[in-house]
Scaffold this motif. Structure first.
Motif, PDB file in Angstrom:
ATOM      1  N   LYS B 194      11.197 -46.435  -5.883  1.00 16.11           N
ATOM      2  CA  LYS B 194      12.443 -47.089  -5.506  1.00 16.11           C
ATOM      3  C   LYS B 194      12.272 -47.965  -4.259  1.00 16.11           C
ATOM      4  O   LYS B 194      12.797 -49.061  -4.190  1.00 16.11           O
ATOM      5  N   TYR B 275      11.802 -32.935  -5.544  1.00 13.98           N
ATOM      6  CA  TYR B 275      12.268 -34.306  -5.322  1.00 13.98           C
ATOM      7  C   TYR B 275      11.765 -35.202  -6.454  1.00 13.98           C
ATOM      8  O   TYR B 275      12.505 -36.013  -7.013  1.00 13.98           O
ATOM      9  N   THR B 279      14.053 -37.216  -9.270  1.00 10.37           N
ATOM     10  CA  THR B 279      14.100 -38.677  -9.284  1.00 10.37           C
ATOM     11  C   THR B 279      13.410 -39.258 -10.514  1.00 10.37           C
ATOM     12  O   THR B 279      13.627 -40.404 -10.853  1.00 10.37           O
ATOM     13  N   THR B 282      14.947 -41.508 -13.304  1.00 16.97           N
ATOM     14  CA  THR B 282      15.274 -42.920 -13.121  1.00 16.97           C
ATOM     15  C   THR B 282      14.021 -43.800 -13.019  1.00 16.97           C
ATOM     16  O   THR B 282      14.140 -45.010 -12.893  1.00 16.97           O
TER      17      THR B 282
END
Lengths: 460, 287
Positions: B194, B275, B279, B282
């Motif tokens: 990201k 984590y 995530t 996506t």
């Protein structure tokens, strides 16, 4: 075994809109938050949004709907064991998103999918290929990525190499392969997958014609083995050949689910319903050429009827050029299944073309037509440079949709392309006196540059 | 849920059903699935090893030259010029015993944090447990480590350092180092999808970390009251452990600090895995 192998219920996938708006770095993220905070405080008074100017006149109203886009919404269907389903729809309709959800690459926003069986997805040919690795290494790598076990790959290795036809180069790094070889090798690996359910996305559109045929054949074998296949394609003849059912997706929702033939018809109808100008289809490869207007038989519309007895297309193209160029017009006629029926190329017929001077130009050309049977045709126009083979500064792909009304015979019978009568009615000819070169001209002889036999190989 | 058959199923026997639906909250790690994909894991690690030194003139020598020159520089600067203590052990060996795990950690971090973005094509086109990518990348660093380890044995032989039984404990300390490298790679790799800032942060972290960690000096020169805090850097525990295993009792670690490093490592690894899992849904949309 009546229970479906894939059952999809109320599936939806939401994307956040605007790649340029999404914060890709922490700095953007912070800047964005600050901006939206600012606009929350002052925005109402000024009527401003945190969007840049060019995005502000978007038709979407609320800020929530501005940033959201449902690629799929409320999609439900079942697939039975052994069913081969073609998924069709326009670009961006949500076909690939559907496959990506089914293959677990991306997660749905709502709804659920139940799948029974080993799934392999082929969204791209050659995923995980590494240029530095040899063909042999890549076969193992790619096979593993697609879900084959090492034993499975070992067992099929020779078959794969043979199918790809790269045995001499199997220990050469793939970066030295031609692009065709790379694609062949990649498809060969994929073709030897043996999943229960295969998800395929537009992968047949690669390679040369011979290889495509081979791939289609292989796909046909796969479907005959009783596997369940979901097949996304824009190639309607492939869909028709391979699939038992069709699923039409329009703007993220199912528009039709049922027999392949009907599904394709529905799609082709909906795809051709919008009317625009012909010139709006132009794609420019050379900035020196600009198009102003294109008319065919006096009309600029990209959907036209060909009246009974229409024997030619009069094409007028106006534009301007930055430097003198020998421009000429070429054209192709396709049927709705995107098979090319005819090619119009005056460069093969005429010796010389004058170089158009800088500034405005006007190209006029008349294409002679054979007796087109009743049906729909698509015309692509190319503005090419004389003696510059294969180079077209401007292409108008699939620019004009023609609906021929058909020529009634003496008995009043109208031939239809759709009934399997082919795309043109051949005229009777005088017996030829010269037996060495029998010419069976499909065209009237009134136009000098009519398309001749050159392109009349139609496979159907 | 999420069980896959190991072999192609026949038409007579339909395998267990798989349900795809939006996941919410903490996503557990699916070890069964990871086990099913073990071959892909091995293939990816093998590929990373194969391509690491392709089209380089001196190839695998790089795995020797980098730690060796670092050792030379540190020996000259810290040992000869600054005259840091080394408990009577050749400074070169003392430094090299730390360079070994540090180099592994730094390489793993550099490659692991970039691994997901480098595999963007695969991630957006095919499904497999995404955890495989950073872990196989970190694992592939073992080859470089093994080569440098041979160099260490050579150095010990050259300087006539005694080979002790402690050496057998080395794998344990290596595992701690591996977990630390993997944990940080999971965090940074997932963030990198990201936020591409990570790409700029990682070289900085590895360069700074080299001086913050006790690579060129002994951790005992850190004042006693700061020692425990210092060991919050997981590599401190690992490096102390390596020195102890290689150089013997004179280098016995400050145990509270060592355990602090282990706990920090565990926290980073577990939180990194979660984590990552939360995530990863996506990844395909963002990458």
């Amino acid at each position: 075994m009546s229970e479906p192998v894939i059952s999809v219920r109320g599936l939806g996938k939401k994307y956040k809109l605007g790649a340029t708006l999404s914060p890709n770095t922490l700095r953007d993220h912070i800047a964005q938050s600050a901006k939206s905070l600012f606009s929350q405080i002052y925005g109402n008074r000024q009527g401003n949004s945190p969007l840049p100017n060019d995005a502000r006149h978007s038709t979407l109203v609320t800020s929530a709907s501005r940033r959201e886009f449902w690629a799929l919404r409320d999609v439900s269907f079942d697939v039975q064991q052994g069913e081969v389903m073609g998924i069709i729809g326009r670009n961006g309709a949500g076909k690939t998103t559907l496959l990506k959800i089914l293959s677990q690459i991306t997660e749905p926003t709502e709804g659920e999918v139940r799948i029974r069986g080993r799934v392999a997805s082929l969204l791209e040919v050659g995923t995980g290929f590494h240029a530095e690795l040899s063909g042999r290494e890549n076969i193992f790598m790619n096979g593993a990525i697609l879900g084959m076990t090492r034993m499975e790959i070992k067992r099929k290795f020779d078959e794969i190499v043979e199918f790809a036809g790269v045995d001499r180069f199997i220990d050469t790094p793939v970066k030295r392969y031609s692009s065709g070889m790379k694609v062949r090798l990649a498809f060969a690996v994929a073709a030897h997958l043996e999943p229960d359910i295969l998800l395929v996305d537009e992968v047949l559109a690669v390679g040369d014609a011979v290889f495509q045929k081979k791939c289609l054949g292989k796909m046909g074998d796969v479907t005959k083995e009783g596997r369940t296949v979901l097949f996304v394609s824009h190639n309607m003849s492939a869909v028709q050949q391979l699939c038992s059912t069709g699923l039409l997706i329009e703007e993220g929702a199912i528009a039709y689910l049922g027999a392949t033939e009907k599904c394709i018809d529905r799609y082709l109808k909906s795809a051709s319903n919008r009317q625009e100008s012909i010139v709006s289809h132009a794609a420019t490869n050379d900035l020196a050429v600009k198009l102003h207007n294109v008319t065919v038989n006096g009309s600029t519309n990209d959907r036209q009827n060909l009246p009974i007895g229409c024997k030619q297309l009069d094409i007028i193209i106006s534009g301007s050029i930055d430097r003198p160029m020998p421009l000429l017009l070429e054209a192709r006629i396709y049927d709705l299944r995107e098979q090319c029926l005819a090619f119009f190329t005056p460069r093969r017929v005429r010796e010389h073309f004058e170089v158009l001077p800088e500034g405005r130009f006007c190209l006029t050309e008349s294409i002679g037509l054979p007796h087109l049977n009743q049906g729909e045709y698509i015309l692509s126009l190319y503005i090419s440079e004389y003696r510059n083979q294969g180079k077209s500064p401007i292409r108008l792909d699939k620019a004009l949709h023609l609906e021929a009304e058909g020529t009634p015979t003496v008995t009043g019978w109208v031939f239809r392309q759709a009934r399997g009568n082919g795309w043109m009615l051949l005229p009777e000819a005088e017996p030829s006196s010269d037996r060495d070169s029998p010419t069976l001209s499909a065209t009237d002889d009134r136009s000098n540059n009519a398309p001749r036999e050159e392109s009349s190989t139609v496979e159907d | 849920m999420n069980k896959r058959p190991h072999e192609v199923s026949t038409a007579t026997h339909l395998p267990a059903e798989r349900v795809i639906r939006p996941k919410t909250g903490l996503v557990p790690i699916n070890f069964g699935e990871l086990w099913h994909y073990r071959e892909l894991f091995a293939f990816l690690a093998w590929r990373d090893i194969l391509i690491r030194y392709k089209q380089t003139a001196i190839g695998v020598l790089w795995a020797v030259i980098r730690p060796f020159l670092t050792m030379v520089v540190f020996t000259v600067i810290f040992g000869k010029a600054a005259k840091f203590p080394s408990n009577g052990v050749p400074y070169a060996v003392m430094t090299f015993a730390a360079i070994l795990p540090w180099q592994f950690f730094a390489n793993a971090l550099t490659q692991g944090s970039n691994s997901l973005v480098a595999s963007a094509g695969m991630i957006s086109k095919i499904y497999f447990p995404r955890l495989i990518i950073p872990s196989s990348t970190v694992l592939s660093g073992i080859v470089d480590f093994a080569i440098s380890f041979l160099l260490l044995l050579g150095l010990m032989f050259w300087y006539q350092v005694e080979f002790r039984l402690h050496l057998l404990l080395l794998p344990l300390f290596f595992i701690v180092g591996f977990c630390a490298a993997l944990g940080v790679s999971l965090w940074l790799g997932a963030m990198n999808v990201k936020y591409r800032d990570v790409r700029h942060a990682v070289p900085f972290i590895t360069r700074l970390g080299l001086y913050v960690s006790p690579v060129g000096f002994m951790s005992s020169i850190v004042p006693e009251k700061w020692r425990l805090l210092y060991c919050m850097n997981p590599m401190v525990g690992v490096i102390d452990g390596f020195r102890w295993a290689i150089l013997g009792p004179k280098f016995e670690p400050y145990w509270p600090g060592f355990w602090a490093s282990v706990v920090v490592t565990a926290v980073i690894l577990v939180s990194g895995a979660y984590y990552f899992r939360s995530t990863e849904r996506t990844f395909a949309d963002l990458i």
